[in-house]
Write a protein that holds these residues in place. Structure first.
Motif, PDB file in Angstrom:
ATOM      1  N   GLN A   3       0.846  -1.182   0.000  1.00 45.68           N
ATOM      2  CA  GLN A   3       0.000   0.000   0.000  1.00 45.68           C
ATOM      3  C   GLN A   3       0.887   1.240   0.000  1.00 45.68           C
ATOM      4  O   GLN A   3       1.872   1.309   0.751  1.00 45.68           O
ATOM      5  CB  GLN A   3      -0.883  -0.007   1.239  1.00 45.68           C
ATOM      6  CG  GLN A   3      -1.867   1.127   1.285  1.00 45.68           C
ATOM      7  CD  GLN A   3      -2.740   1.043   2.515  1.00 45.68           C
ATOM      8  OE1 GLN A   3      -2.529   0.210   3.379  1.00 45.68           O
ATOM      9  NE2 GLN A   3      -3.719   1.912   2.591  1.00 45.68           N
ATOM     10  N   LYS A   4       0.560   2.200  -0.843  1.00 48.63           N
ATOM     11  CA  LYS A   4       1.384   3.393  -0.956  1.00 48.63           C
ATOM     12  C   LYS A   4       0.688   4.594  -0.319  1.00 48.63           C
ATOM     13  O   LYS A   4      -0.528   4.742  -0.421  1.00 48.63           O
ATOM     14  CB  LYS A   4       1.680   3.696  -2.427  1.00 48.63           C
ATOM     15  CG  LYS A   4       2.572   2.653  -3.073  1.00 48.63           C
ATOM     16  CD  LYS A   4       3.007   3.090  -4.443  1.00 48.63           C
ATOM     17  CE  LYS A   4       3.959   2.071  -5.044  1.00 48.63           C
ATOM     18  NZ  LYS A   4       4.430   2.483  -6.369  1.00 48.63           N
ATOM     19  N   THR A   5       1.482   5.435   0.311  1.00 46.16           N
ATOM     20  CA  THR A   5       0.979   6.676   0.874  1.00 46.16           C
ATOM     21  C   THR A   5       0.658   7.647  -0.249  1.00 46.16           C
ATOM     22  O   THR A   5       1.410   7.758  -1.213  1.00 46.16           O
ATOM     23  CB  THR A   5       2.048   7.302   1.780  1.00 46.16           C
ATOM     24  OG1 THR A   5       2.368   6.383   2.804  1.00 46.16           O
ATOM     25  CG2 THR A   5       1.558   8.592   2.399  1.00 46.16           C
ATOM     26  N   HIS A   6      -0.462   8.345  -0.136  1.00 45.34           N
ATOM     27  CA  HIS A   6      -0.809   9.384  -1.099  1.00 45.34           C
ATOM     28  C   HIS A   6       0.029  10.611  -0.760  1.00 45.34           C
ATOM     29  O   HIS A   6      -0.189  11.275   0.255  1.00 45.34           O
ATOM     30  CB  HIS A   6      -2.304   9.707  -1.007  1.00 45.34           C
ATOM     31  CG  HIS A   6      -2.785  10.582  -2.114  1.00 45.34           C
ATOM     32  ND1 HIS A   6      -2.616  11.950  -2.090  1.00 45.34           N
ATOM     33  CD2 HIS A   6      -3.413  10.283  -3.270  1.00 45.34           C
ATOM     34  CE1 HIS A   6      -3.129  12.457  -3.199  1.00 45.34           C
ATOM     35  NE2 HIS A   6      -3.623  11.474  -3.927  1.00 45.34           N
ATOM     36  N   LYS A  55     -11.579   9.778   8.292  1.00 43.11           N
ATOM     37  CA  LYS A  55     -11.483   8.396   7.821  1.00 43.11           C
ATOM     38  C   LYS A  55     -10.793   8.334   6.456  1.00 43.11           C
ATOM     39  O   LYS A  55      -9.888   7.524   6.236  1.00 43.11           O
ATOM     40  CB  LYS A  55     -12.873   7.778   7.750  1.00 43.11           C
ATOM     41  CG  LYS A  55     -12.878   6.316   7.369  1.00 43.11           C
ATOM     42  CD  LYS A  55     -14.301   5.760   7.395  1.00 43.11           C
ATOM     43  CE  LYS A  55     -14.345   4.322   6.947  1.00 43.11           C
ATOM     44  NZ  LYS A  55     -15.733   3.810   6.925  1.00 43.11           N
ATOM     45  N   ARG A  56     -11.197   9.214   5.546  1.00 41.38           N
ATOM     46  CA  ARG A  56     -10.606   9.240   4.216  1.00 41.38           C
ATOM     47  C   ARG A  56      -9.143   9.649   4.264  1.00 41.38           C
ATOM     48  O   ARG A  56      -8.295   9.066   3.580  1.00 41.38           O
ATOM     49  CB  ARG A  56     -11.396  10.204   3.334  1.00 41.38           C
ATOM     50  CG  ARG A  56     -10.806  10.393   1.955  1.00 41.38           C
ATOM     51  CD  ARG A  56     -11.685  11.240   1.081  1.00 41.38           C
ATOM     52  NE  ARG A  56     -12.364  12.269   1.847  1.00 41.38           N
ATOM     53  CZ  ARG A  56     -13.394  12.966   1.385  1.00 41.38           C
ATOM     54  NH1 ARG A  56     -13.873  12.734   0.201  1.00 41.38           N
ATOM     55  NH2 ARG A  56     -13.952  13.917   2.117  1.00 41.38           N
ATOM     56  N   ALA A  57      -8.825  10.642   5.085  1.00 39.43           N
ATOM     57  CA  ALA A  57      -7.442  11.113   5.189  1.00 39.43           C
ATOM     58  C   ALA A  57      -6.534  10.026   5.756  1.00 39.43           C
ATOM     59  O   ALA A  57      -5.412   9.835   5.285  1.00 39.43           O
ATOM     60  CB  ALA A  57      -7.376  12.366   6.056  1.00 39.43           C
ATOM     61  N   LYS A  58      -7.006   9.303   6.764  1.00 40.99           N
ATOM     62  CA  LYS A  58      -6.203   8.228   7.319  1.00 40.99           C
ATOM     63  C   LYS A  58      -5.956   7.138   6.294  1.00 40.99           C
ATOM     64  O   LYS A  58      -4.856   6.558   6.236  1.00 40.99           O
ATOM     65  CB  LYS A  58      -6.891   7.639   8.563  1.00 40.99           C
ATOM     66  CG  LYS A  58      -6.738   8.502   9.792  1.00 40.99           C
ATOM     67  CD  LYS A  58      -7.273   7.808  11.013  1.00 40.99           C
ATOM     68  CE  LYS A  58      -6.980   8.606  12.263  1.00 40.99           C
ATOM     69  NZ  LYS A  58      -7.424   7.929  13.465  1.00 40.99           N
ATOM     70  N   ARG A  59      -6.952   6.834   5.488  1.00 40.95           N
ATOM     71  CA  ARG A  59      -6.762   5.809   4.459  1.00 40.95           C
ATOM     72  C   ARG A  59      -5.726   6.269   3.430  1.00 40.95           C
ATOM     73  O   ARG A  59      -4.864   5.489   3.009  1.00 40.95           O
ATOM     74  CB  ARG A  59      -8.095   5.513   3.766  1.00 40.95           C
ATOM     75  CG  ARG A  59      -8.026   4.283   2.866  1.00 40.95           C
ATOM     76  CD  ARG A  59      -9.380   3.936   2.287  1.00 40.95           C
ATOM     77  NE  ARG A  59      -9.752   4.915   1.272  1.00 40.95           N
ATOM     78  CZ  ARG A  59     -10.887   5.600   1.272  1.00 40.95           C
ATOM     79  NH1 ARG A  59     -11.779   5.418   2.213  1.00 40.95           N
ATOM     80  NH2 ARG A  59     -11.160   6.473   0.315  1.00 40.95           N
ATOM     81  N   LEU A  60      -5.762   7.540   3.051  1.00 39.26           N
ATOM     82  CA  LEU A  60      -4.793   8.068   2.082  1.00 39.26           C
ATOM     83  C   LEU A  60      -3.379   8.076   2.663  1.00 39.26           C
ATOM     84  O   LEU A  60      -2.411   7.921   1.934  1.00 39.26           O
ATOM     85  CB  LEU A  60      -5.191   9.485   1.663  1.00 39.26           C
ATOM     86  CG  LEU A  60      -6.404   9.590   0.747  1.00 39.26           C
ATOM     87  CD1 LEU A  60      -6.850  11.042   0.641  1.00 39.26           C
ATOM     88  CD2 LEU A  60      -6.126   9.024  -0.615  1.00 39.26           C
ATOM     89  N   LEU A  61      -3.287   8.230   3.986  1.00 40.15           N
ATOM     90  CA  LEU A  61      -1.985   8.253   4.627  1.00 40.15           C
ATOM     91  C   LEU A  61      -1.490   6.863   4.983  1.00 40.15           C
ATOM     92  O   LEU A  61      -0.387   6.709   5.499  1.00 40.15           O
ATOM     93  CB  LEU A  61      -2.027   9.102   5.899  1.00 40.15           C
ATOM     94  CG  LEU A  61      -2.244  10.598   5.675  1.00 40.15           C
ATOM     95  CD1 LEU A  61      -2.471  11.299   6.992  1.00 40.15           C
ATOM     96  CD2 LEU A  61      -1.083  11.207   4.925  1.00 40.15           C
ATOM     97  N   GLY A  62      -2.298   5.841   4.734  1.00 35.26           N
ATOM     98  CA  GLY A  62      -1.893   4.474   5.024  1.00 35.26           C
ATOM     99  C   GLY A  62      -1.978   4.130   6.497  1.00 35.26           C
ATOM    100  O   GLY A  62      -1.242   3.264   6.976  1.00 35.26           O
ATOM    101  N   MET A  63      -2.869   4.767   7.224  1.00 34.69           N
ATOM    102  CA  MET A  63      -2.987   4.544   8.656  1.00 34.69           C
ATOM    103  C   MET A  63      -4.095   3.563   9.028  1.00 34.69           C
ATOM    104  O   MET A  63      -4.242   3.241  10.193  1.00 34.69           O
ATOM    105  CB  MET A  63      -3.254   5.876   9.378  1.00 34.69           C
ATOM    106  CG  MET A  63      -2.116   6.850   9.300  1.00 34.69           C
ATOM    107  SD  MET A  63      -2.536   8.451   9.985  1.00 34.69           S
ATOM    108  CE  MET A  63      -2.853   8.018  11.691  1.00 34.69           C
ATOM    109  N   SER A  64      -4.900   3.151   8.062  1.00 33.88           N
ATOM    110  CA  SER A  64      -6.029   2.286   8.422  1.00 33.88           C
ATOM    111  C   SER A  64      -5.856   0.879   7.887  1.00 33.88           C
ATOM    112  O   SER A  64      -5.072   0.615   7.020  1.00 33.88           O
ATOM    113  CB  SER A  64      -7.321   2.871   7.882  1.00 33.88           C
ATOM    114  OG  SER A  64      -7.262   2.954   6.475  1.00 33.88           O
TER     115      SER A  64
END
Length: 64
Positions: A3-6, A55-64
């Motif tokens: 998974q890549k960080t946005h 929730k969306r920001a955490k997913r984009l940052l690879g935190m979820s």
């Protein structure tokens, strides 16, 4: 696949020590001479990411 960080999000949102997401405020980069001093001061500093976007920001940052 990894998974890549946005990276665009990573440059805009930081995680503080408590794990909350912080962002800079919009509207202070240019055309500031027409703004009042009060408005410019209020735009300084950072603020929390809105609860609806966390929730969306955490997913984009690879935190979820």
């Amino acid at each position: 696949m990894k998974q890549k960080t946005h990276k665009g999000t990573a440059k805009r949102i930081k995680v503080n020590g408590k794990g909350k997401l912080r962002r800079e405020q919009a509207g202070k980069r240019h055309l500031n001479e027409k703004l009042s001093s009060k408005r410019r001061r209020k735009l300084s500093g950072s603020t929390d990411v809105a609860r609806a976007d966390v929730k969306r920001a955490k997913r984009l940052l690879g935190m979820s």
